[in-house]
Design an enzyme around this catalytic site. Structure first.
Site, PDB file in Angstrom:
ATOM      1  N   ASP A 131       0.876  -1.421  -0.041  1.00 17.74           N
ATOM      2  CA  ASP A 131      -0.027  -0.024  -0.078  1.00 17.74           C
ATOM      3  C   ASP A 131       0.962   1.289   0.000  1.00 17.74           C
ATOM      4  O   ASP A 131       0.467   2.153  -0.583  1.00 17.74           O
ATOM      5  CB  ASP A 131      -0.912  -0.085   1.064  1.00 17.74           C
ATOM      6  CG  ASP A 131      -2.162  -1.042   0.858  1.00 17.74           C
ATOM      7  OD1 ASP A 131      -2.507  -1.387  -0.342  1.00 17.74           O
ATOM      8  OD2 ASP A 131      -2.504  -1.550   1.851  1.00 17.74           O
ATOM      9  N   SER A 182      -4.835  -6.751  11.363  1.00 18.08           N
ATOM     10  CA  SER A 182      -5.029  -5.612  10.359  1.00 18.08           C
ATOM     11  C   SER A 182      -6.075  -5.965   9.286  1.00 18.08           C
ATOM     12  O   SER A 182      -5.766  -6.812   8.594  1.00 18.08           O
ATOM     13  CB  SER A 182      -3.595  -5.303   9.780  1.00 18.08           C
ATOM     14  OG  SER A 182      -3.667  -4.365   8.888  1.00 18.08           O
TER      15      SER A 182
HETATM   16  N1  ARG Z   1      -2.185  -7.951   0.422  1.00 14.47           N
HETATM   17  C1  ARG Z   1      -3.365  -7.054  -0.095  1.00 14.47           C
HETATM   18  C2  ARG Z   1      -2.795  -6.003  -1.014  1.00 14.47           C
HETATM   19  O1  ARG Z   1      -1.689  -5.758  -1.028  1.00 14.47           O
HETATM   20  C3  ARG Z   1      -4.282  -6.592   0.918  1.00 14.47           C
HETATM   21  C4  ARG Z   1      -3.660  -5.423   1.849  1.00 14.47           C
HETATM   22  C5  ARG Z   1      -4.404  -4.931   3.042  1.00 14.47           C
HETATM   23  N2  ARG Z   1      -4.102  -3.957   3.739  1.00 14.47           N
HETATM   24  C6  ARG Z   1      -3.980  -3.837   4.775  1.00 14.47           C
HETATM   25  N3  ARG Z   1      -3.604  -2.817   5.586  1.00 14.47           N
HETATM   26  N4  ARG Z   1      -4.689  -4.852   5.714  1.00 14.47           N
HETATM   27  O2  ARG Z   1      -3.613  -5.507  -1.725  1.00 14.47           O
END
Ligand code: ARG
Length: 426
Positions: A131, A182
């Site tokens: 992210d 999370s």
């Molecule tokens: N692994 C997934 C992605 O990179 C989901 C990430 C979810 N983010 C979180 N902060 N829990 O798109």
């Protein structure tokens, strides 16, 4: 980037606020470190949290202002729909529910930052995830002049230390050491990480799921749904016309109730780490299955096969944060062109976690019963097959003969190529 925020105490930092642990701690930490106003902005992409409450929390922690931007319609029309048309599944599993939300969030944050004259945008992503890449690369694409601050990456606290920091500063947070997950949600899916899930051998505990029922809790009889598509876009659910947001919302409920859309995925992050991710994406999985199936009915073989290559490339690109790239736009144009005849209805049977397509129809169906039938009414010219196979198999035949000759036990080329086959197979 830090200098700009520090140079002027009156500068505003716009924080992408989710209401979770990281960004709640970040409000306090940013104010303390930079002495700036922190404006918390939450982008509503269909997460099931109480965002009004998140806003109140942001203010109570010290945000000078807190906003919720409702971007749900824009999200489904401009981000979810292209992903669905591309049957986007990262590594064949993950429908990119987080990955497609980030570029939209950045679009909204940048608009807001410009309106409020803020020169910095902060996000709560860690230094180990995808992210951070998606946020920052998207900011670089839309507002190259903007400063970017990533407190969670800079402060060097573990999750336990963050929880302790929150307690120490009276920051209300939604997680505890016992429920340390999370979680990230958009209307396209829900991602759960951390805690016991970090052991790839450990079965996900039932209490992490909120959108889907398990085997025990879901109905003991199947439920059928019919999805009507027009040019690749789902427009009806069980015969009722619904806008895309309403259709996805309803289908999340129906498919989730039947346990559809649970995904347990060992995922390859862009930053080189393998992580164990659990998702719930009932509508996404049901719609992608239905859409793929309808495409199989109406697309020529070469288009269908070529599109699969594009789909994989598209999914990787979006996962890797390059939504605002010329390539993604060009691929979307290709995908849109492929959708011209993707109109029709798909019937699925939902039962205890599975969504199986059991029927499909389209005015543009390429399925021709008089060609495929083995019963009466068969119009296929069986005699044409013989010549076709002679030509199709010729290179293999010649290759085989030459190879045998090279090995010292072959027949002559000419004789063998001209020979009639004795086989009587259909
Ligand atoms: N692994 C997934 C992605 O990179 C989901 C990430 C979810 N983010 C979180 N902060 N829990 O798109």
């Amino acid at each position: 980037m830090e200098g700009a925020a520090q140079a002027n105490g009156k500068d505003k930092i716009l924080l992408a606020y989710s209401g979770g642990l990281d960004t709640s701690v970040a409000i306090h930490w940013l104010k303390e470190k930079y002495g700036c106003d922190v404006v918390a902005v939450t982008i509503d992409v269909g997460q099931s949290d109480d965002l009004k409450d998140a806003m109140r929390r942001a203010k109570s922690i010290g945000a000078s202002r807190a906003w919720v931007v409702d971007a749900k319609k824009e999200f489904v029309e401009n981000y979810v729909l292209p992903a669905l048309k591309a049957n986007a599944l990262y590594e064949g599993n993950y429908p990119l529910s987080t990955a497609i939300a980030r570029p939209l969030m950045v679009r909204k944050l940048v608009e807001m930052a410009k309106r409020l004259d803020a020169t910095s945008i902060a996000h709560g992503c860690t230094g180990k995830g995808n992210d951070q890449v998606r946020f920052e690369v998207s900011i670089m694409a839309l507002a190259p002049e903007m400063d970017i601050i990533a407190p969670t990456r800079d402060w060097g606290m573990s999750r336990e230390e963050e929880i302790a920091y929150a307690k120490q500063h009276n920051i209300p947070i939604p997680v505890t050491v016992d429920a340390p997950y999370s979680i990230d949600e958009s209307i396209w899916g829900r991602a759960v990480e951390c805690g016991v899930l970090e052991d790839p051998w450990a079965e996900p505990p039932e209490d992490i799921f909120q959108w889907t029922k398990g085997m025990d809790g879901s109905p003991d009889f199947p439920e059928y749904v019919e999805i009507g598509f027009v040019r690749g876009k789902p427009e009806t659910l069980n015969g009722a016309r619904l806008d895309l947001l309403a259709l996805i919302t309803k289908l999340n409920e129906i498919a989730g109730n039947n346990g559809v859309g649970r995904i347990d995925h060992i995922e390859n992050r862009l930053v080189g780490i393998k992580s164990r991710e659990v998702y719930e994406a009932p509508a996404a999985i049901t719609l992608i299955k239905a859409h793929q199936d309808l495409e199989s009915l109406v697309m020529t073989k070469d288009l269908l096969h070529y599109k699969k290559i594009v789909e994989q490339h598209y999914s990787d690109l979006v996962y890797n944060g390059l939504w605002f790239s010329p390539l993604r736009e060009a691929l979307d144009a290709f995908v849109d062109k492929t959708q011209e005849l993707v109109t029709g209805t798909v019937r699925l049977k939902l039962f205890k976690g599975s969504a199986v397509v059991v029927g499909r129809e389209s005015p543009f169906s390429l399925y021709n019963a008089s060609l495929s039938t083995y019963a009466k009414g068969d119009e296929f010219d069986h005699s044409a097959a013989k010549g076709f196979i002679y030509v199709w198999g010729l290179p293999l035949k010649i290759g085989s003969i030459v190879k045998a000759k090279g090995e010292g036990n072959g027949a002559t080329n000419e004789a063998a190529v001209g020979e009639e086959s004795a086989s009587t197979c259909k």
